[in-house]
Every structure is written in structure tokens, then in C-alpha cells.
Design a protein around this motif. Structure first.
Motif, PDB file in Angstrom:
ATOM      1  N   VAL A 134       0.835  -1.199   0.000  1.00  0.00           N
ATOM      2  CA  VAL A 134       0.000   0.000   0.000  1.00  0.00           C
ATOM      3  C   VAL A 134       0.866   1.245   0.000  1.00  0.00           C
ATOM      4  O   VAL A 134       1.774   1.371   0.832  1.00  0.00           O
ATOM      5  CB  VAL A 134      -0.911   0.040   1.249  1.00  0.00           C
ATOM      6  CG1 VAL A 134      -1.808   1.265   1.208  1.00  0.00           C
ATOM      7  CG2 VAL A 134      -1.749  -1.215   1.359  1.00  0.00           C
ATOM      8  N   ALA A 135       0.604   2.158  -0.924  1.00  0.00           N
ATOM      9  CA  ALA A 135       1.216   3.484  -0.888  1.00  0.00           C
ATOM     10  C   ALA A 135       0.190   4.441  -0.299  1.00  0.00           C
ATOM     11  O   ALA A 135      -0.990   4.381  -0.637  1.00  0.00           O
ATOM     12  CB  ALA A 135       1.613   3.937  -2.294  1.00  0.00           C
ATOM     13  N   VAL A 156       0.634  -6.954   5.582  1.00  0.00           N
ATOM     14  CA  VAL A 156       0.492  -5.638   4.956  1.00  0.00           C
ATOM     15  C   VAL A 156       1.783  -4.840   5.081  1.00  0.00           C
ATOM     16  O   VAL A 156       2.341  -4.716   6.183  1.00  0.00           O
ATOM     17  CB  VAL A 156      -0.665  -4.848   5.594  1.00  0.00           C
ATOM     18  CG1 VAL A 156      -0.782  -3.458   4.953  1.00  0.00           C
ATOM     19  CG2 VAL A 156      -1.974  -5.602   5.456  1.00  0.00           C
ATOM     20  N   SER A 157       2.250  -4.284   3.954  1.00  0.00           N
ATOM     21  CA  SER A 157       3.412  -3.393   3.933  1.00  0.00           C
ATOM     22  C   SER A 157       2.952  -2.030   3.414  1.00  0.00           C
ATOM     23  O   SER A 157       2.447  -1.932   2.293  1.00  0.00           O
ATOM     24  CB  SER A 157       4.519  -3.951   3.031  1.00  0.00           C
ATOM     25  OG  SER A 157       4.972  -5.205   3.508  1.00  0.00           O
ATOM     26  N   ILE A 158       3.138  -0.997   4.248  1.00  0.00           N
ATOM     27  CA  ILE A 158       2.658   0.341   3.914  1.00  0.00           C
ATOM     28  C   ILE A 158       3.844   1.250   3.614  1.00  0.00           C
ATOM     29  O   ILE A 158       4.774   1.356   4.411  1.00  0.00           O
ATOM     30  CB  ILE A 158       1.848   0.926   5.084  1.00  0.00           C
ATOM     31  CG1 ILE A 158       0.652   0.023   5.417  1.00  0.00           C
ATOM     32  CG2 ILE A 158       1.365   2.333   4.765  1.00  0.00           C
ATOM     33  CD1 ILE A 158      -0.047   0.391   6.712  1.00  0.00           C
ATOM     34  N   LEU A 159       3.814   1.916   2.455  1.00  0.00           N
ATOM     35  CA  LEU A 159       4.854   2.863   2.070  1.00  0.00           C
ATOM     36  C   LEU A 159       4.295   4.271   2.190  1.00  0.00           C
ATOM     37  O   LEU A 159       3.229   4.573   1.630  1.00  0.00           O
ATOM     38  CB  LEU A 159       5.318   2.619   0.636  1.00  0.00           C
ATOM     39  CG  LEU A 159       6.126   1.345   0.348  1.00  0.00           C
ATOM     40  CD1 LEU A 159       5.211   0.122   0.260  1.00  0.00           C
ATOM     41  CD2 LEU A 159       6.910   1.496  -0.961  1.00  0.00           C
ATOM     42  N   ALA A 194       4.827   4.652  -7.291  1.00  0.00           N
ATOM     43  CA  ALA A 194       5.629   4.069  -8.371  1.00  0.00           C
ATOM     44  C   ALA A 194       6.309   2.779  -7.913  1.00  0.00           C
ATOM     45  O   ALA A 194       6.410   1.807  -8.675  1.00  0.00           O
ATOM     46  CB  ALA A 194       6.667   5.076  -8.855  1.00  0.00           C
ATOM     47  N   ILE A 195       6.783   2.747  -6.666  1.00  0.00           N
ATOM     48  CA  ILE A 195       7.415   1.538  -6.128  1.00  0.00           C
ATOM     49  C   ILE A 195       6.403   0.394  -6.078  1.00  0.00           C
ATOM     50  O   ILE A 195       6.693  -0.737  -6.489  1.00  0.00           O
ATOM     51  CB  ILE A 195       7.989   1.816  -4.713  1.00  0.00           C
ATOM     52  CG1 ILE A 195       9.210   2.732  -4.811  1.00  0.00           C
ATOM     53  CG2 ILE A 195       8.372   0.501  -4.027  1.00  0.00           C
ATOM     54  CD1 ILE A 195       9.720   3.213  -3.454  1.00  0.00           C
ATOM     55  N   VAL A 196       5.210   0.683  -5.579  1.00  0.00           N
ATOM     56  CA  VAL A 196       4.178  -0.352  -5.489  1.00  0.00           C
ATOM     57  C   VAL A 196       3.820  -0.881  -6.868  1.00  0.00           C
ATOM     58  O   VAL A 196       3.725  -2.098  -7.083  1.00  0.00           O
ATOM     59  CB  VAL A 196       2.924   0.200  -4.770  1.00  0.00           C
ATOM     60  CG1 VAL A 196       1.756  -0.762  -4.912  1.00  0.00           C
ATOM     61  CG2 VAL A 196       3.229   0.446  -3.295  1.00  0.00           C
ATOM     62  N   LYS A 197       3.642   0.016  -7.827  1.00  0.00           N
ATOM     63  CA  LYS A 197       3.297  -0.420  -9.176  1.00  0.00           C
ATOM     64  C   LYS A 197       4.407  -1.276  -9.787  1.00  0.00           C
ATOM     65  O   LYS A 197       4.141  -2.258 -10.484  1.00  0.00           O
ATOM     66  CB  LYS A 197       3.012   0.793 -10.067  1.00  0.00           C
ATOM     67  CG  LYS A 197       1.685   1.477  -9.760  1.00  0.00           C
ATOM     68  CD  LYS A 197       1.431   2.622 -10.732  1.00  0.00           C
ATOM     69  CE  LYS A 197       0.059   3.235 -10.513  1.00  0.00           C
ATOM     70  NZ  LYS A 197      -0.225   4.329 -11.460  1.00  0.00           N
ATOM     71  N   GLN A 198       5.669  -0.900  -9.539  1.00  0.00           N
ATOM     72  CA  GLN A 198       6.781  -1.679 -10.074  1.00  0.00           C
ATOM     73  C   GLN A 198       6.826  -3.067  -9.453  1.00  0.00           C
ATOM     74  O   GLN A 198       7.146  -4.055 -10.119  1.00  0.00           O
ATOM     75  CB  GLN A 198       8.101  -0.940  -9.851  1.00  0.00           C
ATOM     76  CG  GLN A 198       9.275  -1.563 -10.629  1.00  0.00           C
ATOM     77  CD  GLN A 198      10.498  -0.661 -10.668  1.00  0.00           C
ATOM     78  OE1 GLN A 198      10.422   0.516 -10.316  1.00  0.00           O
ATOM     79  NE2 GLN A 198      11.612  -1.208 -11.089  1.00  0.00           N
ATOM     80  N   SER A 213      -2.915  -5.351  -3.601  1.00  0.00           N
ATOM     81  CA  SER A 213      -2.904  -3.955  -3.172  1.00  0.00           C
ATOM     82  C   SER A 213      -4.213  -3.591  -2.503  1.00  0.00           C
ATOM     83  O   SER A 213      -5.276  -4.105  -2.857  1.00  0.00           O
ATOM     84  CB  SER A 213      -2.686  -3.021  -4.374  1.00  0.00           C
ATOM     85  OG  SER A 213      -2.821  -1.663  -3.977  1.00  0.00           O
ATOM     86  N   ALA A 214      -4.139  -2.698  -1.531  1.00  0.00           N
ATOM     87  CA  ALA A 214      -5.343  -2.121  -0.925  1.00  0.00           C
ATOM     88  C   ALA A 214      -5.449  -0.640  -1.274  1.00  0.00           C
ATOM     89  O   ALA A 214      -6.251   0.082  -0.693  1.00  0.00           O
ATOM     90  CB  ALA A 214      -5.332  -2.320   0.580  1.00  0.00           C
ATOM     91  N   ASN A 215      -4.609  -0.177  -2.202  1.00  0.00           N
ATOM     92  CA  ASN A 215      -4.757   1.170  -2.732  1.00  0.00           C
ATOM     93  C   ASN A 215      -5.971   1.212  -3.655  1.00  0.00           C
ATOM     94  O   ASN A 215      -6.535   0.183  -4.030  1.00  0.00           O
ATOM     95  CB  ASN A 215      -3.519   1.598  -3.516  1.00  0.00           C
ATOM     96  CG  ASN A 215      -2.429   2.159  -2.637  1.00  0.00           C
ATOM     97  OD1 ASN A 215      -1.442   1.492  -2.379  1.00  0.00           O
ATOM     98  ND2 ASN A 215      -2.605   3.379  -2.160  1.00  0.00           N
TER      99      ASN A 215
END
Length: 435
Positions: A134-135, A156-159, A194-198, A213-215
């Protein structure tokens, strides 16, 4: 119900695949098909019900063939033990839809808790741990952290961008522990996104891990957000006037959710996209040219998005036609000084304390009403409790803002996060050490 990518409309996937895969390999965004037209009568019949009952009725129409009735009813009632009331500021003309009565005090509780329920339901059919990335520019992370905390089979990893979220927002991201971990990124929200999408198109990661993703790139974050537009419509329709919604907008998932239920038959007269200085969509509505830019830091930080992912969805819902988009959406933007002045004026005029995002939503609605001079009922979305921005709100309004107990308790906990650069390789290295 099937889901197709906006880049490949002829190829569809199942509900479960769209839920867990989040973003198609072709880097498009999933959309439901066929999108049912439920009609005004359907929405009128459910509009005065609770948020949970509204969510159940719409979910049945969408997923009734895949999830049995009792499980779907349990899921929606567990997700929404709270309401989303419309508070009238000016009789029959201006109201605010308060979306901050959930656990994290932000509108994103609605999408996060519904997604958590769906993922918990479907994860029982697999023995592989789901890793959610998640961003967040502020509120998403807190809602996701609380919605997914201790959900079995999910990590869950949140950026989040370092120094660009409020202190209480940061505590929501970094203090829960358990299956929730936070990455503090030296960069902007756009860098985090961008990191999440990559990561989602990284073949090495995806070969070994189940990533999701939960975005709001995940369509299942958007679908439940449509429920509170229906609830708001039910609360104000007795005015007999057309209903206009003003949505504070950053990544444009919230407005896309409104457009989705409008497409399904909810009688929405018009939308207002209200932004801060990250105004690529208001510019598009003015010029016809969509030009993403680097994000600008503002006091309404949750909307600091210079390249909104959901623009493609919103445009798609209007058949990728500028004339249809412009006929349904008007755009306004406000800088920080205007936002502070607006917060003051709203407090003085209505005795209503608003966070900077909510103030922008109200100001956007007022500007639209002034410009069009239409006799409509306007509803601005109040996206976060003002206590989440306590220092700013108290400084601007010179009033004391009480912090609800569930948030005040987190403020006493110790922050725990991984500090990384905005380089994808740095994130990947740190992330792999945690899984």
C-alpha cells in the motif's frame, strides 16, 4: 461478475483474481463487466437503509452468484458497524457527508474494511499468505492498517512519504505491529506509488509471493466507496432538488466510486472535483489536456498526488470522451492560504470544524453553486476527522480539537518503521528481508 483491464477490454478475469492481483500485467486497471444498471428505483428502495444494508444490497447485485447470501450479509455488516451521516450546514443547499466515523477516522475505512472482509473470505480457499502493498499520502495507510490488522493469512506493507503525513497519521501506520509493517520513503507519494506499481510487475517477486494492493488501484477499494454516495442521496433526496457531490480529490478513487454508482443508476446530477495545488484534473477540465506533474507538498497532504492513478478509470466511465467528462464533472483547486481562509470562514459561518481536505470539498461546492447559480442540494464529502490534523486545525481556528480515544491511544505508542530511499531496488531488498 468478471473484470477486464482498461488496456485489454476483451480479456477478463474472475472476482477472486481481480481482488488479489489488483493490477493487470498490462499495467491497466480492472473494471467490472457487465456493469449492472440497477436503476433509480433500486437505489430509491435502499437509500434510507443503514450503510451496511445498502452495501449488502449492492453487493448481492454484483456478487450474489459467487458469495452466498449469509456470508455476504455477515461481511457487509462486519465491515460497516458505523454510519455516514449528512450534516446540514445550509438548509436544503449545503451539507457535509461525514465519512470519519470508522476506526481510523477517515473515509478510507469503508473501502479497507470491505476489502479485508473479501480477502479473508477468499483467502480461506488458499494456503498461501497474501502480501498487500500500500502506498499512502496520509489516510489510506491508517485505514488499511486497522482494517487488516490481525486478519489471518494477510501481511500488509505500507509505504509513506517521510515528513509528508501528520504525526497522528504516522502513528496509525507505524505502531500496530503484528502483520502490519511500514516503510518510510525519502520521497513523495508519487514515489511510493511508483514503487508499489513496479512491485506488481516484478516477475521475480510475483513468482515467489502472492502480491495484492489495498490502494484505490484495486477495484474492490472503489466499489464499497460507492455505498456512502447512495446513503447520502437517501438522506438529502427529500429536498426534491438535483443532488451534486463535491469530492476532495487526490488519487481520484473516491470520485471514481461516485461515478461508478452513477453509471449503475444512482441519480447524481453532477460532481465537483476539488483539489489542492496538485490540480492536473481541474486543468484537464479547463483545457482538455491531461498532463501529470510531480506532486507538490501542501497542508492537505492526503491529496498531494500529481499523477492520479484513477484518472484512467474516471475517464473510462465517461467513455473516454472529454465532452461527457466535462458534462458530469467540474473542477476547482485551492492553495494553502485559500484553504486556511476557507477553514476559518466555514467555522465562522457554520460553526463547523473541518480538516483541510474537507474544507477544500466545501469550498469547491460553494464555488460551483456560485458559478452555476443552480438550485440544487450540494453535499461535500468530509473525508477525515479534524483531530487527525490537530496542530494545523487548532492553529488556524484557534480552537481546541478533541482527539477521540481510539486515536489518542495510538499517539502514546512508539513508531516502528523501515527507512528507505525512493529507489525500487532499496525497497525490494528491505521488503524481501521481512517476508
Amino acid at each position: 461478475m468478471r473484470f477486464y483491464s482498461t488496456n485489454s477490454p476483451s480479456v477478463t478475469v474472475s472476482t477472486k483474481q481481480a481482488l488479489f492481483q489488483s493490477m493487470p500485467a498490462d499495467k491497466g486497471l480492472y473494471m467490472p463487466t457487465p456493469l449492472p444498471y440497477l436503476g433509480a428505483d433500486f437505489f430509491s428502495a435502499i437509500a434510507n437503509q443503514s450503510l451496511a444494508d445498502i452495501g449488502f444490497a449492492i453487493s448481492q447485485a454484483l456478487f450474489g452468484d459467487e458469495i452466498n447470501k449469509s456470508d455476504l450479509e455477515d461481511l457487509t455488516h462486519y465491515a460497516f458497524p458505523f454510519s455516514t451521516p449528512v450534516i446540514e450546514l445550509e438548509a436544503g443547499k449545503v451539507g457535509v457527508l461525514e465519512l470519519f466515523h470508522g476506526p481510523s477516522l477517515a473515509f478510507k475505512d469503508v473501502g479497507a474494511r470491505y476489502m479485508a472482509g473479501l480477502m479473508s473470505y477468499f483467502s480461506k480457499q488458499t494456503d498461501k499468505e497474501i502480501n498487500i502493498l500500500v502506498a499512502t499520502s496520509g489516510d489510506t495507510g491508517g485505514a488499511v492498517a486497522m482494517g487488516f490488522h490481525n486478519v489471518p493469512g494477510v501481511r500488509v506493507s505500507i509505504l509513506y512519504p517521510s515528513g509528508r503525513v501528520s504525526d497522528l497519521q504516522e502513528k496509525q501506520l507505524t505502531t500496530l505491529g503484528g502483520n502490519i509493517q511500514a516503510f518510510e520513503v525519502d520521497g513523495s507519494f508519487d514515489d511510493c506509488q511508483a514503487i508499489v506499481k513496479q512491485a506488481f510487475v516484478d516477475s521475480e517477486l510475483n513468482a515467489h509471493l502472492a502480491l495484492s494492493s489495498a490502494n484505490s488501484i484495486n477495484i474492490f477499494r472503489l466499489i464499497p466507496q460507492g455505498f456512502y454516495y447512495v446513503s447520502a442521496f437517501g438522506q438529502v433526496r427529500s429536498s426534491g432538488k438535483p443532488v451534486v457531490f463535491s469530492t476532495p480529490s487526490g488519487n481520484f478513487g473516491n470520485l471514481s466510486a461516485g461515478a461508478l454508482v452513477q453509471k449503475m443508476g444512482l441519480p447524481v446530477s453532477h460532481f465537483v472535483a476539488a483539489t489542492n495545488l496538485n490540480h492536473v484534473v481541474p486543468n484537464y477540465l479547463k483545457t482538455g489536456d491531461y498532463v501529470p506533474k510531480a506532486s507538490i507538498a501542501t497542508i492537505s497532504n492526503a491529496m498531494d498526488v500529481g499523477s492520479p492513478s484513477n484518472f484512467i478509470r474516471l475517464s473510462h466511465l465517461y467513455d473516454d470522451r472529454y465532452d461527457q467528462f466535462k458534462a458530469n464533472v467540474s473542477g476547482y483547486f485551492f492553495d494553502d492560504d485559500e484553504t486556511r481562509d476557507g477553514m476559518k470562514r466555514i467555522y465562522e459561518a457554520y460553526d463547523y470544524i473541518s480538516c483541510p481536505h474537507t474544507a477544500i470539498g466545501i469550498m469547491g461546492l460553494e464555488k460551483y453553486l456560485t458559478d452555476t447559480k443552480q438550485d440544487v442540494t450540494g453535499v461535500a464529502l468530509a473525508t477525515a476527522h479534524p483531530s487527525k490534523f490537530k496542530p494545523l486545525v487548532e492553529d488556524v481556528l484557534n480552537v481546541s480539537v478533541e482527539v477521540p480515544d481510539r486515536l489518542a491511544e495510538l499517539a502514546q505508542r512508539e513508531k516502528n518503521s523501515f527507512r528507505i530511499s525512493a529507489n525500487y531496488a532499496d525497497f525490494k531488498e528491505s521488503f524481501l528481508l521481512t517476508v
